[in-house]
Design a protein around this motif. Structure first.
Motif, mmCIF file in Angstrom:
data_model
loop_
_atom_site.group_PDB
_atom_site.id
_atom_site.type_symbol
_atom_site.label_atom_id
_atom_site.label_comp_id
_atom_site.label_asym_id
_atom_site.label_seq_id
_atom_site.Cartn_x
_atom_site.Cartn_y
_atom_site.Cartn_z
ATOM 1 N N HIS A 1 0.836 -1.190 0.000
ATOM 2 C CA HIS A 1 0.000 0.000 0.000
ATOM 3 C C HIS A 1 0.874 1.245 0.000
ATOM 4 O O HIS A 1 2.025 1.221 0.437
ATOM 5 N N MET A 2 0.303 2.340 -0.493
ATOM 6 C CA MET A 2 1.038 3.575 -0.665
ATOM 7 C C MET A 2 0.246 4.723 -0.063
ATOM 8 O O MET A 2 -0.983 4.752 -0.118
ATOM 9 N N CYS A 3 0.949 5.671 0.568
ATOM 10 C CA CYS A 3 0.320 6.902 1.032
ATOM 11 C C CYS A 3 1.312 8.046 0.848
ATOM 12 O O CYS A 3 2.435 7.844 0.392
ATOM 13 N N HIS A 4 0.895 9.242 1.201
ATOM 14 C CA HIS A 4 1.723 10.433 1.023
ATOM 15 C C HIS A 4 2.166 10.945 2.389
ATOM 16 O O HIS A 4 1.381 10.999 3.323
ATOM 17 N N ILE A 5 3.456 11.292 2.527
ATOM 18 C CA ILE A 5 3.940 11.902 3.759
ATOM 19 C C ILE A 5 4.734 13.153 3.423
ATOM 20 O O ILE A 5 5.250 13.298 2.311
ATOM 21 N N THR A 6 4.816 14.058 4.392
ATOM 22 C CA THR A 6 5.566 15.300 4.242
ATOM 23 C C THR A 6 6.567 15.413 5.381
ATOM 24 O O THR A 6 6.210 15.227 6.545
ATOM 25 N N VAL A 7 7.821 15.696 5.049
ATOM 26 C CA VAL A 7 8.867 15.810 6.069
ATOM 27 C C VAL A 7 9.686 17.062 5.804
ATOM 28 O O VAL A 7 9.748 17.565 4.684
ATOM 29 N N ARG B 1 15.727 12.933 8.419
ATOM 30 C CA ARG B 1 15.198 13.016 9.786
ATOM 31 C C ARG B 1 13.738 12.544 9.782
ATOM 32 O O ARG B 1 12.829 13.230 10.224
ATOM 33 N N ILE B 2 13.547 11.360 9.231
ATOM 34 C CA ILE B 2 12.219 10.748 9.202
ATOM 35 C C ILE B 2 12.020 9.964 10.493
ATOM 36 O O ILE B 2 12.790 9.052 10.796
ATOM 37 N N ARG B 3 11.008 10.334 11.241
ATOM 38 C CA ARG B 3 10.717 9.684 12.514
ATOM 39 C C ARG B 3 9.652 8.601 12.316
ATOM 40 O O ARG B 3 8.924 8.602 11.324
ATOM 41 N N GLU B 4 9.564 7.724 13.282
ATOM 42 C CA GLU B 4 8.548 6.672 13.207
ATOM 43 C C GLU B 4 7.142 7.266 13.161
ATOM 44 O O GLU B 4 6.233 6.672 12.593
ATOM 45 N N SER B 5 6.967 8.453 13.760
ATOM 46 C CA SER B 5 5.649 9.088 13.739
ATOM 47 C C SER B 5 5.207 9.426 12.321
ATOM 48 O O SER B 5 4.004 9.463 12.031
ATOM 49 N N HIS B 6 6.161 9.664 11.404
ATOM 50 C CA HIS B 6 5.809 9.949 10.014
ATOM 51 C C HIS B 6 5.177 8.724 9.349
ATOM 52 O O HIS B 6 4.395 8.851 8.406
ATOM 53 N N LEU B 7 5.518 7.528 9.828
ATOM 54 C CA LEU B 7 4.994 6.293 9.262
ATOM 55 C C LEU B 7 3.704 5.841 9.937
ATOM 56 O O LEU B 7 3.073 4.877 9.487
ATOM 57 N N SER B 8 3.308 6.536 11.007
ATOM 58 C CA SER B 8 2.170 6.084 11.819
ATOM 59 C C SER B 8 0.879 5.886 11.034
ATOM 60 O O SER B 8 0.188 4.871 11.230
ATOM 61 N N PRO B 9 0.486 6.801 10.141
ATOM 62 C CA PRO B 9 -0.768 6.586 9.401
ATOM 63 C C PRO B 9 -0.778 5.269 8.629
ATOM 64 O O PRO B 9 -1.770 4.538 8.648
ATOM 65 N N LEU B 10 0.336 4.961 7.968
ATOM 66 C CA LEU B 10 0.410 3.715 7.195
ATOM 67 C C LEU B 10 0.466 2.506 8.123
ATOM 68 O O LEU B 10 -0.185 1.487 7.866
ATOM 69 N N LEU B 11 1.211 2.611 9.212
ATOM 70 C CA LEU B 11 1.290 1.495 10.161
ATOM 71 C C LEU B 11 -0.065 1.213 10.789
ATOM 72 O O LEU B 11 -0.455 0.052 10.969
ATOM 73 N N ASP B 12 -0.806 2.271 11.126
ATOM 74 C CA ASP B 12 -2.145 2.095 11.706
ATOM 75 C C ASP B 12 -3.081 1.430 10.704
ATOM 76 O O ASP B 12 -3.895 0.569 11.071
ATOM 77 N N PHE B 13 -2.958 1.827 9.417
ATOM 78 C CA PHE B 13 -3.793 1.217 8.389
ATOM 79 C C PHE B 13 -3.480 -0.265 8.234
ATOM 80 O O PHE B 13 -4.381 -1.094 8.112
ATOM 81 N N ILE B 14 -2.195 -0.610 8.252
ATOM 82 C CA ILE B 14 -1.791 -2.010 8.106
ATOM 83 C C ILE B 14 -2.344 -2.846 9.260
ATOM 84 O O ILE B 14 -2.840 -3.960 9.066
ATOM 85 N N ARG B 15 -2.272 -2.304 10.480
ATOM 86 C CA ARG B 15 -2.811 -3.038 11.627
ATOM 87 C C ARG B 15 -4.322 -3.195 11.503
ATOM 88 O O ARG B 15 -4.870 -4.251 11.802
ATOM 89 N N LYS B 16 -4.995 -2.138 11.063
ATOM 90 C CA LYS B 16 -6.448 -2.180 10.914
ATOM 91 C C LYS B 16 -6.869 -3.229 9.899
ATOM 92 O O LYS B 16 -7.878 -3.930 10.078
ATOM 93 N N GLU B 17 -6.094 -3.357 8.825
ATOM 94 C CA GLU B 17 -6.392 -4.326 7.780
ATOM 95 C C GLU B 17 -5.891 -5.733 8.116
ATOM 96 O O GLU B 17 -6.058 -6.658 7.330
#
Length: 266
Positions: free
Chosen positions: A206-212, A217-233
């Motif tokens: 799956h793909m989404c858009h992030i802004t940094v 300096r990419i933090r784990e919080s930047h990946l949170s939306p995608l990680l939450d979606f993966i867990r939900k699915e």
């Protein structure tokens, strides 16, 4: 990672003349040493140079290359170039396809900011320029020049190993930064994909858009939306995270980097 002029030219696959030209256009912003006036460059300059060269290769004027403030501006510009190329002879078809692909990236960004889009890609090769495997290769400079000369077939890419996740949202993730190209396009462009280049097989996710604010300096919080979606699915992460640079805009006095974030899942 600060780089002196010679090292930056080597990693960017460019020349001193080209470097000074892009500096005169205010695309690169090296830091000058007050004691000896030597210039120092960093990853921001490297990404900015590659993005400028790619868009410039699609006939975007240099005064419009960097820091688009609205996605519609570049979408409309891509449409104009498409119309201008559609009636050209056969050897321009590759350029037309590149323009269409670039327009599509911005359309996806404009319409899917908050959505998670399924994706599949075929075998792709990546050359990570900030790894020891690449930096220590005896033909590093020649390889970088070759891949940069294949712009816009090559894409700006970064990879984050999924095993680097710690659960700490403030954790800054280690990234591999470089250039990526489809294996078929690499053969077409005559690129050497052996040595430090890494070949990835066909995969889906799956793909989404992030802004940094900084590509390194990419933090784990930047990946949170995608990680939450993966867990939900109720999916499982089975491979690394890949980021492809969409575009760069200016946020006040600082650059803002927009990436498409891909996950490899089952």
């Amino acid at each position: 990672m600060n780089m002196k002029t010679g090292e930056f030219i080597r990693m960017a696959g460019t020349t001193m003349r080209t470097l000074r030209y892009y500096e005169s256009k205010n695309i690169l912003h090296p830091v000058r040493n007050q004691e000896n006036t030597y210039r120092s460059y960093d990853e921001h300059d490297l990404l900015a140079l590659w993005e400028a060269k790619r868009l410039s290769s699609l006939s975007i004027p240099l005064d419009k290359v960097m820091f688009f403030k609205e996605e519609d501006e570049i979408i409309n510009r891509m449409r104009q170039i498409e119309q201008g190329l559609s009636g050209q002879i056969e050897e321009l078809e590759r350029r037309l396809q590149s323009v269409a692909a670039t327009r599509h990236r911005y359309e996806v960004l404009a319409s899917c900011r908050d959505r998670f889009v399924p994706y599949t890609y075929n075998s792709i090769c990546r050359l990570f320029v900030n790894t020891q495997e690449a930096l220590g290769h005896p033909h590093f400079s020649e390889m970088i020049h070759g891949w940069c000369n294949a712009i816009p077939l090559t894409k700006f890419t970064m990879t984050i190993e999924h095993t680097a996740l710690t659960g700490d949202t403030d954790h800054i993730l280690p990234v591999k930064m470089g250039l990526g190209i489809m294996r078929s396009r690499a053969r077409e462009a005559g690129l050497d994909t052996e040595g430090p280049a890494v070949a990835y097989p066909r995969c889906s996710g799956h793909m989404c858009h992030i802004t940094v604010g900084s590509p390194l300096r990419i933090r784990e919080s930047h990946l949170s939306p995608l990680l939450d979606f993966i867990r939900k699915e109720r999916r499982e992460i089975t491979g690394d995270f890949h980021l492809r640079l969409s575009h760069i805009v200016k946020d006040g006095e600082s650059p803002c980097y927009h990436f498409f974030l891909h996950s490899v899942t089952t």
